[in-house]
Design a protein around this motif. Structure first.
Motif, PDB file in Angstrom:
ATOM      1  N   LEU A  68       8.158  -3.303   8.270  1.00 47.28           N
ATOM      2  CA  LEU A  68       6.979  -2.473   8.471  1.00 47.28           C
ATOM      3  C   LEU A  68       5.743  -3.299   8.114  1.00 47.28           C
ATOM      4  O   LEU A  68       5.524  -3.637   6.950  1.00 47.28           O
ATOM      5  CB  LEU A  68       7.070  -1.211   7.619  1.00 47.28           C
ATOM      6  CG  LEU A  68       8.338  -0.370   7.832  1.00 47.28           C
ATOM      7  CD1 LEU A  68       8.324   0.867   6.940  1.00 47.28           C
ATOM      8  CD2 LEU A  68       8.491   0.025   9.303  1.00 47.28           C
ATOM      9  N   MET A  69       4.967  -3.633   9.129  1.00 48.38           N
ATOM     10  CA  MET A  69       3.857  -4.577   8.975  1.00 48.38           C
ATOM     11  C   MET A  69       2.542  -3.862   8.688  1.00 48.38           C
ATOM     12  O   MET A  69       2.336  -2.709   9.080  1.00 48.38           O
ATOM     13  CB  MET A  69       3.711  -5.406  10.260  1.00 48.38           C
ATOM     14  CG  MET A  69       4.976  -6.126  10.704  1.00 48.38           C
ATOM     15  SD  MET A  69       5.590  -7.315   9.487  1.00 48.38           S
ATOM     16  CE  MET A  69       4.229  -8.493   9.467  1.00 48.38           C
ATOM     17  N   SER A  70       1.649  -4.589   8.030  1.00 49.71           N
ATOM     18  CA  SER A  70       0.329  -4.047   7.712  1.00 49.71           C
ATOM     19  C   SER A  70      -0.712  -4.575   8.693  1.00 49.71           C
ATOM     20  O   SER A  70      -0.460  -5.481   9.489  1.00 49.71           O
ATOM     21  CB  SER A  70      -0.077  -4.434   6.289  1.00 49.71           C
ATOM     22  OG  SER A  70      -0.506  -5.790   6.248  1.00 49.71           O
ATOM     23  N   THR A  71      -1.915  -4.015   8.594  1.00 48.22           N
ATOM     24  CA  THR A  71      -3.008  -4.425   9.471  1.00 48.22           C
ATOM     25  C   THR A  71      -3.419  -5.881   9.250  1.00 48.22           C
ATOM     26  O   THR A  71      -4.033  -6.483  10.129  1.00 48.22           O
ATOM     27  CB  THR A  71      -4.230  -3.516   9.243  1.00 48.22           C
ATOM     28  OG1 THR A  71      -4.528  -3.463   7.842  1.00 48.22           O
ATOM     29  CG2 THR A  71      -3.949  -2.102   9.736  1.00 48.22           C
ATOM     30  N   ARG A  72      -3.078  -6.434   8.093  1.00 48.13           N
ATOM     31  CA  ARG A  72      -3.420  -7.828   7.801  1.00 48.13           C
ATOM     32  C   ARG A  72      -2.212  -8.754   7.930  1.00 48.13           C
ATOM     33  O   ARG A  72      -2.230  -9.879   7.437  1.00 48.13           O
ATOM     34  CB  ARG A  72      -4.041  -7.934   6.403  1.00 48.13           C
ATOM     35  CG  ARG A  72      -5.417  -7.266   6.356  1.00 48.13           C
ATOM     36  CD  ARG A  72      -6.070  -7.368   5.006  1.00 48.13           C
ATOM     37  NE  ARG A  72      -7.436  -6.831   5.048  1.00 48.13           N
ATOM     38  CZ  ARG A  72      -8.148  -6.505   3.985  1.00 48.13           C
ATOM     39  NH1 ARG A  72      -7.634  -6.678   2.770  1.00 48.13           N
ATOM     40  NH2 ARG A  72      -9.372  -6.015   4.105  1.00 48.13           N
ATOM     41  N   GLY A  73      -1.164  -8.257   8.576  1.00 42.19           N
ATOM     42  CA  GLY A  73      -0.008  -9.093   8.861  1.00 42.19           C
ATOM     43  C   GLY A  73       0.958  -9.264   7.711  1.00 42.19           C
ATOM     44  O   GLY A  73       1.818 -10.148   7.752  1.00 42.19           O
ATOM     45  N   SER A 110       0.609  -0.706  10.151  1.00 38.31           N
ATOM     46  CA  SER A 110       0.113  -0.924  11.505  1.00 38.31           C
ATOM     47  C   SER A 110       1.262  -0.756  12.492  1.00 38.31           C
ATOM     48  O   SER A 110       2.196  -1.564  12.510  1.00 38.31           O
ATOM     49  CB  SER A 110      -0.492  -2.325  11.642  1.00 38.31           C
ATOM     50  OG  SER A 110      -0.723  -2.641  13.005  1.00 38.31           O
ATOM     51  N   ALA A 111       1.180   0.288  13.314  1.00 37.47           N
ATOM     52  CA  ALA A 111       2.199   0.495  14.339  1.00 37.47           C
ATOM     53  C   ALA A 111       2.213  -0.667  15.329  1.00 37.47           C
ATOM     54  O   ALA A 111       3.280  -1.158  15.720  1.00 37.47           O
ATOM     55  CB  ALA A 111       1.947   1.814  15.070  1.00 37.47           C
ATOM     56  N   GLN A 112       1.032  -1.128  15.730  1.00 39.06           N
ATOM     57  CA  GLN A 112       0.949  -2.200  16.722  1.00 39.06           C
ATOM     58  C   GLN A 112       1.613  -3.474  16.229  1.00 39.06           C
ATOM     59  O   GLN A 112       2.389  -4.116  16.959  1.00 39.06           O
ATOM     60  CB  GLN A 112      -0.517  -2.487  17.086  1.00 39.06           C
ATOM     61  CG  GLN A 112      -1.259  -1.302  17.687  1.00 39.06           C
ATOM     62  CD  GLN A 112      -2.014  -0.491  16.659  1.00 39.06           C
ATOM     63  OE1 GLN A 112      -1.527  -0.252  15.556  1.00 39.06           O
ATOM     64  NE2 GLN A 112      -3.216  -0.056  17.012  1.00 39.06           N
ATOM     65  N   ASP A 113       1.294  -3.860  14.989  1.00 40.54           N
ATOM     66  CA  ASP A 113       1.859  -5.109  14.468  1.00 40.54           C
ATOM     67  C   ASP A 113       3.354  -4.977  14.225  1.00 40.54           C
ATOM     68  O   ASP A 113       4.101  -5.943  14.397  1.00 40.54           O
ATOM     69  CB  ASP A 113       1.141  -5.488  13.175  1.00 40.54           C
ATOM     70  CG  ASP A 113      -0.293  -5.922  13.426  1.00 40.54           C
ATOM     71  OD1 ASP A 113      -0.492  -7.039  13.930  1.00 40.54           O
ATOM     72  OD2 ASP A 113      -1.218  -5.140  13.144  1.00 40.54           O
ATOM     73  N   THR A 114       3.804  -3.785  13.820  1.00 45.23           N
ATOM     74  CA  THR A 114       5.236  -3.569  13.599  1.00 45.23           C
ATOM     75  C   THR A 114       6.004  -3.658  14.912  1.00 45.23           C
ATOM     76  O   THR A 114       7.056  -4.304  14.989  1.00 45.23           O
ATOM     77  CB  THR A 114       5.459  -2.202  12.931  1.00 45.23           C
ATOM     78  OG1 THR A 114       4.800  -2.195  11.663  1.00 45.23           O
ATOM     79  CG2 THR A 114       6.934  -1.920  12.729  1.00 45.23           C
ATOM     80  N   GLU A 135       8.326  -4.540  -0.193  1.00 47.77           N
ATOM     81  CA  GLU A 135       8.120  -5.980  -0.322  1.00 47.77           C
ATOM     82  C   GLU A 135       6.847  -6.302  -1.100  1.00 47.77           C
ATOM     83  O   GLU A 135       6.551  -7.457  -1.379  1.00 47.77           O
ATOM     84  CB  GLU A 135       8.066  -6.627   1.065  1.00 47.77           C
ATOM     85  CG  GLU A 135       9.258  -6.301   1.959  1.00 47.77           C
ATOM     86  CD  GLU A 135      10.596  -6.801   1.428  1.00 47.77           C
ATOM     87  OE1 GLU A 135      10.609  -7.527   0.410  1.00 47.77           O
ATOM     88  OE2 GLU A 135      11.633  -6.476   2.031  1.00 47.77           O
ATOM     89  N   MET A 136       6.083  -5.272  -1.433  1.00 51.81           N
ATOM     90  CA  MET A 136       4.915  -5.366  -2.315  1.00 51.81           C
ATOM     91  C   MET A 136       4.737  -3.972  -2.908  1.00 51.81           C
ATOM     92  O   MET A 136       5.431  -3.031  -2.518  1.00 51.81           O
ATOM     93  CB  MET A 136       3.662  -5.778  -1.530  1.00 51.81           C
ATOM     94  CG  MET A 136       3.242  -4.786  -0.468  1.00 51.81           C
ATOM     95  SD  MET A 136       1.613  -5.153   0.255  1.00 51.81           S
ATOM     96  CE  MET A 136       1.972  -6.646   1.166  1.00 51.81           C
ATOM     97  N   ASP A 137       3.847  -3.823  -3.874  1.00 50.56           N
ATOM     98  CA  ASP A 137       3.537  -2.490  -4.384  1.00 50.56           C
ATOM     99  C   ASP A 137       2.854  -1.702  -3.261  1.00 50.56           C
ATOM    100  O   ASP A 137       1.834  -2.151  -2.713  1.00 50.56           O
ATOM    101  CB  ASP A 137       2.599  -2.572  -5.587  1.00 50.56           C
ATOM    102  CG  ASP A 137       3.237  -3.266  -6.790  1.00 50.56           C
ATOM    103  OD1 ASP A 137       4.471  -3.410  -6.814  1.00 50.56           O
ATOM    104  OD2 ASP A 137       2.484  -3.664  -7.709  1.00 50.56           O
ATOM    105  N   VAL A 138       3.412  -0.553  -2.921  1.00 53.87           N
ATOM    106  CA  VAL A 138       2.853   0.234  -1.823  1.00 53.87           C
ATOM    107  C   VAL A 138       2.630   1.680  -2.261  1.00 53.87           C
ATOM    108  O   VAL A 138       3.329   2.201  -3.132  1.00 53.87           O
ATOM    109  CB  VAL A 138       3.750   0.221  -0.566  1.00 53.87           C
ATOM    110  CG1 VAL A 138       3.896  -1.185  -0.004  1.00 53.87           C
ATOM    111  CG2 VAL A 138       5.115   0.829  -0.850  1.00 53.87           C
ATOM    112  N   ILE A 139       1.639   2.292  -1.651  1.00 51.79           N
ATOM    113  CA  ILE A 139       1.454   3.738  -1.760  1.00 51.79           C
ATOM    114  C   ILE A 139       2.135   4.365  -0.553  1.00 51.79           C
ATOM    115  O   ILE A 139       1.879   3.967   0.590  1.00 51.79           O
ATOM    116  CB  ILE A 139      -0.037   4.117  -1.766  1.00 51.79           C
ATOM    117  CG1 ILE A 139      -0.749   3.519  -2.979  1.00 51.79           C
ATOM    118  CG2 ILE A 139      -0.206   5.637  -1.736  1.00 51.79           C
ATOM    119  CD1 ILE A 139      -2.265   3.641  -2.925  1.00 51.79           C
ATOM    120  N   CYS A 140       2.989   5.330  -0.802  1.00 55.02           N
ATOM    121  CA  CYS A 140       3.662   6.065   0.273  1.00 55.02           C
ATOM    122  C   CYS A 140       3.077   7.471   0.321  1.00 55.02           C
ATOM    123  O   CYS A 140       3.050   8.176  -0.682  1.00 55.02           O
ATOM    124  CB  CYS A 140       5.162   6.125   0.023  1.00 55.02           C
ATOM    125  SG  CYS A 140       6.067   7.100   1.246  1.00 55.02           S
TER     126      CYS A 140
END
Length: 211
Positions: free
Chosen positions: A81-86, A62-66, A180-185
Motif C-alpha cells: 500500500l503506497m503513499s503519495t510520496r512513494g 495513494s490508490a494511483q501509486d498502489t 512498514e512505518m508508523d501509520v494512522i489507520c
C-alpha cells in the motif's frame, strides 16, 4: 481472484481486539512492525479505510501509486500500500477474501442523492464517519482522500466503467497487513443500505493488532 493466503497469527495473542459497529468510525496508530487484521464478521461488509504516515499525515495512501506499483487494480496478499510520496505504508500479508477494491471510493450524502434518490441525501454515509474519526487526531476534510474498500466488490466493465456487485466475502474472512512505518489507520465501517456491497445489511467488523 487471487490465491487465498491465511495467517499464522492467533487472535488470543493479539494486543488489541475491538468490534466496530456498522456506521461507526475508528482511528488508531499502528506502529511499524505491528500487524492489523480486519475481520468481516458476518460477510459482505465494506470497511472503508484510509492510511496516513503518522509523522507526516500529508503523506497518505495513494490508490494511483498502489495500482501502478503492483500492476493490478485489486488489492490482495502481497500488495504494498503506497503513499503519495512513494513510501510503502503497509504490506498485505494475509487475505482470505481474495480481492479488495481501491476504485469505488466512499459513499457520501451527495452521492447517495445523485446515485439513488433525493430523499437518500440525509442517510448516514462513510464520508461523515471519516470526518468524525479524523477529528479525534486533528485531521479534517482536506485529509479525506481516495480510500480502500476492504471486502467490497467493484468490477471494472470492458469499457472502463465501475459496477457495484454482490460481495465475494463471507463470515469470518479477513485481510491482514503489516505496517512498514508508523501509520494512522482511519476506518468507516460502511452503513450503506442502497447497493449490494454489503448485502443491503451493514454489519460489524473485528479489528485486531499484534506486535
Amino acid at each position: 481472484m487471487s490465491t487465498l493466503t491465511e495467517s499464522a497469527h492467533d487472535p488470543a495473542a493479539a494486543i488489541y481486539d475491538f468490534k466496530l459497529l456498522a456506521g461507526d468510525p475508528w482511528i488508531h496508530v499502528i506502529q511499524r512492525g505491528q500487524t492489523l487484521r480486519i475481520v468481516d464478521l458476518e460477510g459482505n461488509q465494506a470497511a472503508d479505510t484510509l492510511f496516513f504516515n503518522a509523522h507526516d499525515p500529508i503523506d497518505r495512501y495513494s490508490a494511483q501509486d498502489t495500482i501502478r506499483e503492483q500492476g493490478g487494480l485489486y488489492l490482495t496478499a502481497g500488495t504494498k500500500l503506497m503513499s503519495t510520496r512513494g513510501n510503502v505504508l503497509l504490506t498485505i500479508t494475509a487475505d482470505t477474501c481474495g480481492r479488495h477494491d481501491t476504485l469505488g471510493g466512499a459513499c457520501a450524502c451527495e452521492s447517495n442523492m445523485v446515485r439513488y434518490a433525493i430523499e437518500k441525501r440525509f442517510m448516514h454515509a462513510c464520508r461523515d464517519s471519516f470526518l468524525r474519526g479524523a477529528r479525534q487526531m486533528g485531521l479534517g476534510k482536506r485529509d479525506i482522500a481516495h480510500n480502500i474498500n476492504f471486502f467490497m466488490n467493484v468490477p471494472v466493465t470492458p469499457d472502463g466503467g465501475l459496477t457495484f456487485a454482490d460481495g465475494i466475502s463471507a463470515p469470518g474472512r479477513y485481510v491482514e497487513m503489516r505496517a512498514e512505518m508508523d501509520v494512522i489507520c482511519l476506518i468507516s465501517n460502511c452503513p450503506q443500505l442502497n447497493n449490494p456491497c454489503n448485502g443491503y445489511n451493514p454489519t460489524p467488523v473485528r479489528l485486531l493488532i499484534w506486535d
